[in-house]
Design a protein around this motif. Structure first.
Motif, PDB file in Angstrom:
ATOM      1  N   GLU A 135       1.153  -0.876  -0.206  1.00 55.82           N
ATOM      2  CA  GLU A 135       0.091   0.689  -0.412  1.00 55.82           C
ATOM      3  C   GLU A 135       0.892   1.552   0.868  1.00 55.82           C
ATOM      4  OE1 GLU A 135      -3.581  -0.176   0.270  1.00 55.82           O
ATOM      5  OE2 GLU A 135      -3.213  -1.791  -0.611  1.00 55.82           O
TER       6      GLU A 135
ATOM      7  N   SER B  57       0.757   3.587   1.856  1.00 57.39           N
ATOM      8  CA  SER B  57       0.740   4.158   3.231  1.00 57.39           C
ATOM      9  C   SER B  57       2.148   3.684   3.420  1.00 57.39           C
ATOM     10  CB  SER B  57      -0.281   3.997   3.992  1.00 57.39           C
ATOM     11  OG  SER B  57      -0.855   2.301   3.975  1.00 57.39           O
ATOM     12  N   GLU B  58       2.346   2.210   3.041  1.00 53.97           N
ATOM     13  CA  GLU B  58       3.674   1.793   3.932  1.00 53.97           C
ATOM     14  C   GLU B  58       4.659   2.641   3.228  1.00 53.97           C
ATOM     15  OE1 GLU B  58       3.490  -3.206   3.702  1.00 53.97           O
ATOM     16  OE2 GLU B  58       1.314  -2.792   2.158  1.00 53.97           O
TER      17      GLU B  58
ATOM     18  N   PHE C 289       5.184   6.048   1.803  1.00 55.41           N
ATOM     19  CA  PHE C 289       5.543   7.118   2.226  1.00 55.41           C
ATOM     20  C   PHE C 289       4.986   6.843   3.826  1.00 55.41           C
ATOM     21  CE2 PHE C 289       3.867   7.084  -2.088  1.00 55.41           C
ATOM     22  CZ  PHE C 289       5.189   8.164  -2.419  1.00 55.41           C
ATOM     23  N   LYS C 290       5.953   6.388   4.998  1.00 55.44           N
ATOM     24  CA  LYS C 290       5.794   7.342   6.299  1.00 55.44           C
ATOM     25  C   LYS C 290       6.125   8.214   6.986  1.00 55.44           C
ATOM     26  CE  LYS C 290       5.580   1.422   6.541  1.00 55.44           C
ATOM     27  NZ  LYS C 290       6.362   0.790   7.503  1.00 55.44           N
TER      28      LYS C 290
END
Length: 113
Positions: free
Chosen positions: A107, A109-110, A112-113
């Motif tokens: 994903e 989000s994984e 762009f932490k």
């Protein structure tokens, strides 16, 4: 001495090398670059191959020739190299990256932490 990739023409690898030097700041606008013969000798390549690279870079507006003096980095070289690299990145690398993300179930989000 440059390490060459057997799967890519040497003249394009020379272009890439010069463009990387411009992106990194090792070559600045109006810097003189090695002559065709000097560059060829320094990396162990036929001067005709270097001449082909310089012609491609000249056509792209990245370097220019002052007749009788040598080749120089263009004032707008950084902008030209960035635009060319960005286009290549978006067309070649991003689609492969997105495909790999999808295949692996990663994903955004994984990343762009």
């Amino acid at each position: 001495m440059m390490e060459f990739d057997p799967n890519k023409p040497i003249y394009l690898q020379i272009c890439d090398n010069i463009c990387e030097q411009i992106l990194s700041g090792s070559l600045a606008p109006e810097d003189r670059i090695l002559s065709v013969r000097e560059f060829g000798a320094s990396i162990g390549v036929n001067p005709n191959t270097v001449a082909r690279s310089y012609e491609k870079l000249t056509d792209a507006g990245i370097i220019y020739n002052k007749r009788g003096i040598g080749y120089f980095v263009s004032a707008d070289a950084l902008k030209a190299v960035q635009a060319q690299a960005k286009e290549e990145f978006l067309q070649n690398e991003v689609p492969a990256f997105l495909k790999k993300m999808t295949l692996l179930g990663i994903e955004p989000s994984e990343i762009f932490k």
